[in-house]
Design a protein around this motif. Structure first.
Motif, PDB file in Angstrom:
ATOM      1  N   ASN A 105      17.524  19.813 100.383  1.00  0.00           N
ATOM      2  CA  ASN A 105      18.425  20.818  99.814  1.00  0.00           C
ATOM      3  C   ASN A 105      19.569  21.162 100.772  1.00  0.00           C
ATOM      4  OD1 ASN A 105      19.270  22.497  97.683  1.00  0.00           O
ATOM      5  ND2 ASN A 105      18.233  24.268  98.571  1.00  0.00           N
ATOM      6  N   ILE A 106      20.109  20.141 101.431  1.00  0.00           N
ATOM      7  CA  ILE A 106      21.258  20.322 102.322  1.00  0.00           C
ATOM      8  C   ILE A 106      22.530  19.983 101.542  1.00  0.00           C
ATOM      9  CG2 ILE A 106      22.387  19.520 104.431  1.00  0.00           C
ATOM     10  CD1 ILE A 106      19.591  18.885 105.533  1.00  0.00           C
ATOM     11  N   LYS A 107      23.465  20.910 101.499  1.00  0.00           N
ATOM     12  CA  LYS A 107      24.708  20.698 100.765  1.00  0.00           C
ATOM     13  C   LYS A 107      25.556  19.639 101.469  1.00  0.00           C
ATOM     14  CE  LYS A 107      24.141  24.473  98.087  1.00  0.00           C
ATOM     15  NZ  LYS A 107      23.959  24.425  96.625  1.00  0.00           N
ATOM     16  N   PHE A 108      26.166  18.740 100.689  1.00  0.00           N
ATOM     17  CA  PHE A 108      27.107  17.760 101.238  1.00  0.00           C
ATOM     18  C   PHE A 108      28.477  18.031 100.640  1.00  0.00           C
ATOM     19  CE2 PHE A 108      29.193  13.567 101.525  1.00  0.00           C
ATOM     20  CZ  PHE A 108      29.040  13.340 102.887  1.00  0.00           C
ATOM     21  N   ILE A 109      29.433  18.344 101.512  1.00  0.00           N
ATOM     22  CA  ILE A 109      30.766  18.745 101.072  1.00  0.00           C
ATOM     23  C   ILE A 109      31.795  17.771 101.610  1.00  0.00           C
ATOM     24  CG2 ILE A 109      32.489  20.596 101.080  1.00  0.00           C
ATOM     25  CD1 ILE A 109      29.367  21.853 102.281  1.00  0.00           C
ATOM     26  N   VAL A 110      32.581  17.199 100.731  1.00  0.00           N
ATOM     27  CA  VAL A 110      33.695  16.343 101.111  1.00  0.00           C
ATOM     28  C   VAL A 110      34.944  17.233 101.160  1.00  0.00           C
ATOM     29  CG1 VAL A 110      35.146  14.412 100.420  1.00  0.00           C
ATOM     30  CG2 VAL A 110      32.671  14.299 100.094  1.00  0.00           C
ATOM     31  N   ALA A 111      35.536  17.390 102.331  1.00  0.00           N
ATOM     32  CA  ALA A 111      36.685  18.282 102.519  1.00  0.00           C
ATOM     33  C   ALA A 111      37.871  17.461 103.008  1.00  0.00           C
ATOM     34  CB  ALA A 111      36.347  19.388 103.520  1.00  0.00           C
ATOM     35  N   SER A 112      38.851  17.276 102.146  1.00  0.00           N
ATOM     36  CA  SER A 112      39.923  16.323 102.441  1.00  0.00           C
ATOM     37  C   SER A 112      41.269  16.821 101.921  1.00  0.00           C
ATOM     38  CB  SER A 112      39.583  14.979 101.783  1.00  0.00           C
ATOM     39  OG  SER A 112      40.641  14.066 101.879  1.00  0.00           O
ATOM     40  N   ILE A 118      52.217  19.529 103.023  1.00  0.00           N
ATOM     41  CA  ILE A 118      52.842  20.825 102.770  1.00  0.00           C
ATOM     42  C   ILE A 118      51.922  21.580 101.828  1.00  0.00           C
ATOM     43  CG2 ILE A 118      54.837  22.009 101.781  1.00  0.00           C
ATOM     44  CD1 ILE A 118      56.541  19.610 102.607  1.00  0.00           C
ATOM     45  N   THR A 119      51.313  22.638 102.354  1.00  0.00           N
ATOM     46  CA  THR A 119      50.234  23.305 101.651  1.00  0.00           C
ATOM     47  C   THR A 119      50.542  24.780 101.408  1.00  0.00           C
ATOM     48  OG1 THR A 119      49.063  23.871 103.698  1.00  0.00           O
ATOM     49  CG2 THR A 119      48.578  21.728 102.714  1.00  0.00           C
ATOM     50  N   ILE A 120      49.659  25.419 100.652  1.00  0.00           N
ATOM     51  CA  ILE A 120      49.799  26.839 100.327  1.00  0.00           C
ATOM     52  C   ILE A 120      49.324  27.663 101.524  1.00  0.00           C
ATOM     53  CG2 ILE A 120      49.050  28.660  98.738  1.00  0.00           C
ATOM     54  CD1 ILE A 120      48.439  26.274  96.756  1.00  0.00           C
ATOM     55  N   PRO A 121      50.113  28.634 101.988  1.00  0.00           N
ATOM     56  CA  PRO A 121      49.699  29.450 103.142  1.00  0.00           C
ATOM     57  C   PRO A 121      48.349  30.118 102.905  1.00  0.00           C
ATOM     58  CG  PRO A 121      51.992  29.861 102.601  1.00  0.00           C
ATOM     59  CD  PRO A 121      51.439  29.023 101.487  1.00  0.00           C
ATOM     60  N   GLU A 122      47.544  30.138 103.954  1.00  0.00           N
ATOM     61  CA  GLU A 122      46.231  30.781 103.965  1.00  0.00           C
ATOM     62  C   GLU A 122      45.199  30.071 103.084  1.00  0.00           C
ATOM     63  OE1 GLU A 122      46.540  34.973 103.288  1.00  0.00           O
ATOM     64  OE2 GLU A 122      48.083  35.234 104.807  1.00  0.00           O
ATOM     65  N   ILE A 123      45.586  28.927 102.518  1.00  0.00           N
ATOM     66  CA  ILE A 123      44.628  28.081 101.802  1.00  0.00           C
ATOM     67  C   ILE A 123      44.462  26.812 102.618  1.00  0.00           C
ATOM     68  CG2 ILE A 123      44.128  26.766  99.714  1.00  0.00           C
ATOM     69  CD1 ILE A 123      44.041  29.697  99.162  1.00  0.00           C
ATOM     70  N   ASN A 124      43.271  26.586 103.110  1.00  0.00           N
ATOM     71  CA  ASN A 124      42.997  25.390 103.905  1.00  0.00           C
ATOM     72  C   ASN A 124      41.524  25.020 103.745  1.00  0.00           C
ATOM     73  OD1 ASN A 124      41.470  26.933 106.034  1.00  0.00           O
ATOM     74  ND2 ASN A 124      43.490  27.844 106.349  1.00  0.00           N
ATOM     75  N   LYS A 125      41.141  23.929 104.349  1.00  0.00           N
ATOM     76  CA  LYS A 125      39.753  23.490 104.239  1.00  0.00           C
ATOM     77  C   LYS A 125      38.793  24.568 104.739  1.00  0.00           C
ATOM     78  CE  LYS A 125      40.882  18.615 105.125  1.00  0.00           C
ATOM     79  NZ  LYS A 125      40.559  17.450 105.964  1.00  0.00           N
ATOM     80  N   GLY A 126      39.152  25.194 105.847  1.00  0.00           N
ATOM     81  CA  GLY A 126      38.272  26.195 106.442  1.00  0.00           C
ATOM     82  C   GLY A 126      38.106  27.431 105.582  1.00  0.00           C
ATOM     83  N   SER A 127      39.207  27.969 105.051  1.00  0.00           N
ATOM     84  CA  SER A 127      39.117  29.191 104.237  1.00  0.00           C
ATOM     85  C   SER A 127      38.345  28.942 102.952  1.00  0.00           C
ATOM     86  CB  SER A 127      40.523  29.714 103.921  1.00  0.00           C
ATOM     87  OG  SER A 127      41.255  28.798 103.110  1.00  0.00           O
ATOM     88  N   THR A 128      38.563  27.778 102.337  1.00  0.00           N
ATOM     89  CA  THR A 128      37.842  27.452 101.109  1.00  0.00           C
ATOM     90  C   THR A 128      36.369  27.195 101.392  1.00  0.00           C
ATOM     91  OG1 THR A 128      39.854  26.536 100.128  1.00  0.00           O
ATOM     92  CG2 THR A 128      37.767  25.869  99.150  1.00  0.00           C
ATOM     93  N   LEU A 129      36.090  26.506 102.479  1.00  0.00           N
ATOM     94  CA  LEU A 129      34.702  26.240 102.856  1.00  0.00           C
ATOM     95  C   LEU A 129      33.970  27.545 103.175  1.00  0.00           C
ATOM     96  CD1 LEU A 129      32.457  24.231 103.470  1.00  0.00           C
ATOM     97  CD2 LEU A 129      33.489  23.858 105.723  1.00  0.00           C
ATOM     98  N   ASP A 134      42.113  19.746 109.810  1.00  0.00           N
ATOM     99  CA  ASP A 134      40.675  20.019 109.906  1.00  0.00           C
ATOM    100  C   ASP A 134      40.367  21.198 110.833  1.00  0.00           C
ATOM    101  OD1 ASP A 134      39.916  17.733 108.330  1.00  0.00           O
ATOM    102  OD2 ASP A 134      40.314  16.477 110.081  1.00  0.00           O
ATOM    103  N   LEU A 135      41.379  21.769 111.471  1.00  0.00           N
ATOM    104  CA  LEU A 135      41.135  22.743 112.541  1.00  0.00           C
ATOM    105  C   LEU A 135      40.353  23.962 112.075  1.00  0.00           C
ATOM    106  CD1 LEU A 135      44.571  22.667 114.416  1.00  0.00           C
ATOM    107  CD2 LEU A 135      42.425  21.558 115.085  1.00  0.00           C
ATOM    108  N   GLU A 136      40.756  24.546 110.957  1.00  0.00           N
ATOM    109  CA  GLU A 136      40.081  25.760 110.474  1.00  0.00           C
ATOM    110  C   GLU A 136      38.630  25.474 110.106  1.00  0.00           C
ATOM    111  OE1 GLU A 136      44.498  26.224 109.745  1.00  0.00           O
ATOM    112  OE2 GLU A 136      42.991  24.662 109.344  1.00  0.00           O
ATOM    113  N   MET A 137      38.382  24.299 109.558  1.00  0.00           N
ATOM    114  CA  MET A 137      37.010  23.905 109.223  1.00  0.00           C
ATOM    115  C   MET A 137      36.180  23.719 110.490  1.00  0.00           C
ATOM    116  SD  MET A 137      35.752  20.664 106.898  1.00  0.00           S
ATOM    117  CE  MET A 137      36.429  19.370 107.958  1.00  0.00           C
TER     118      MET A 137
END
Length: 267
Positions: A36-43, A186-197, A220-223
């Motif tokens: 039951n370990i979650k596997f998340i693809v963050a790209s 070019i991404t949305i401010p304050e939305i990144n892999k880390g914040s969503t994760l 990948d820094l925030e993650m």
């Protein structure tokens, strides 16, 4: 105890041939499901592109695509963060007409889009990373789609300069970040892999340090900063990644992600 694993794809999970050791992953994946370990693809890649790497696993893999703008679970889009069309039009007009640059990809939920005027080299580059890709004569007006990101390929020597220029000109309206090897997202401010994760971990009642995270580039820094169990890939060329991650994994061409996961599963 590890309860979740999050990995970037290009330069991290995928090797230089844009694939991975599928037989080895299948054995690991069975263990993850059993425990039951979650596997998340963050790209930073397209949702449809990411799913294509893991056929028949939609029910148990979570996808964070377009650098956090889109979450996909159980074969469905769960949330989407998007840019206003008016702002995207302003940025694209600036890129096209002020810099005379046709080498970019507009990323939407339905498809990604590039100009027919782009070079054949850039088109071949785009096809490698976008499962759904449409060539269009113009991006004014914009396609009828929800727009989440613009991707550029400018070369390693120009990437940091252009990132700085975009972030200064459009401060608080967008966030430009190097995604490795001369590419810029070019991404949305304050939305990144880390914040969503982080939102997903909270939803699942998983503590950040119960997460294993892997990355190689600045998007990948925030993650990587979320957990004490974070790994920079040996092939990473980003000093910021090395400073942020706690550990080093073998390179993507040595199946470094799989090796580290195995060390946790079978310790």
């Amino acid at each position: 105890m590890i309860k979740a694993i999050a990995t970037d794809m290009d330069g991290t999970f995928l090797n230089s041939n844009n694939t991975y050791d599928k037989a080895r992953f299948e054995a690991i994946y069975k263990q993850l499901v059993d425990q039951n370990i979650k596997f998340i693809v963050a790209s930073g890649n397209q949702y449809a592109q990411l799913k294509s790497f893991f056929p028949e696993k939609d029910g148990t893999i979570t996808y964070i695509s377009e650098n956090g703008a889109i979450i996909g679970q159980s074969g469905q889009l769960q949330s989407i963060a998007s840019f206003p069309h008016e702002f995207i039009q302003e940025v694209l007009d600036d890129l096209i007409y002020r810099t005379n640059n046709n080498e970019f990809i507009l990323c939407g939920v339905k498809s990604a889009y590039l100009l027919k005027a782009a070079s054949s080299h850039f088109k071949n580059f785009a096809k490698k990373y976008y499962y759904k890709l449409a060539e269009v004569d113009t991006l004014n007006p914009l396609p009828d789609d929800t727009l989440v990101k613009i991707a550029l390929d400018v070369g390693i020597e120009k990437a940091e300069l252009i990132v700085d220029q975009l972030n200064k000109k459009y401060a608080h309206q967008l966030l430009a970040v190097s995604s490795g090897h001369g590419s810029i997202d070019i991404t949305i401010p304050e939305i990144n892999k880390g914040s969503t994760l982080a939102k997903l971990l909270n939803k699942w009642s998983i503590q950040p340090n119960e997460l294993l995270a892997f990355g190689d580039a600045n998007n990948d820094l925030e993650m990587l900063a979320l957990t004490k169990r974070s790994y920079a890939m040996q092939n990473s060329t980003s000093n910021k990644v090395w400073q942020t991650a706690q550990y080093q994994a073998p390179s993507n061409d040595e199946s470094g992600v799989l090796s580290v996961i195995e060390s946790y599963l079978f310790e």
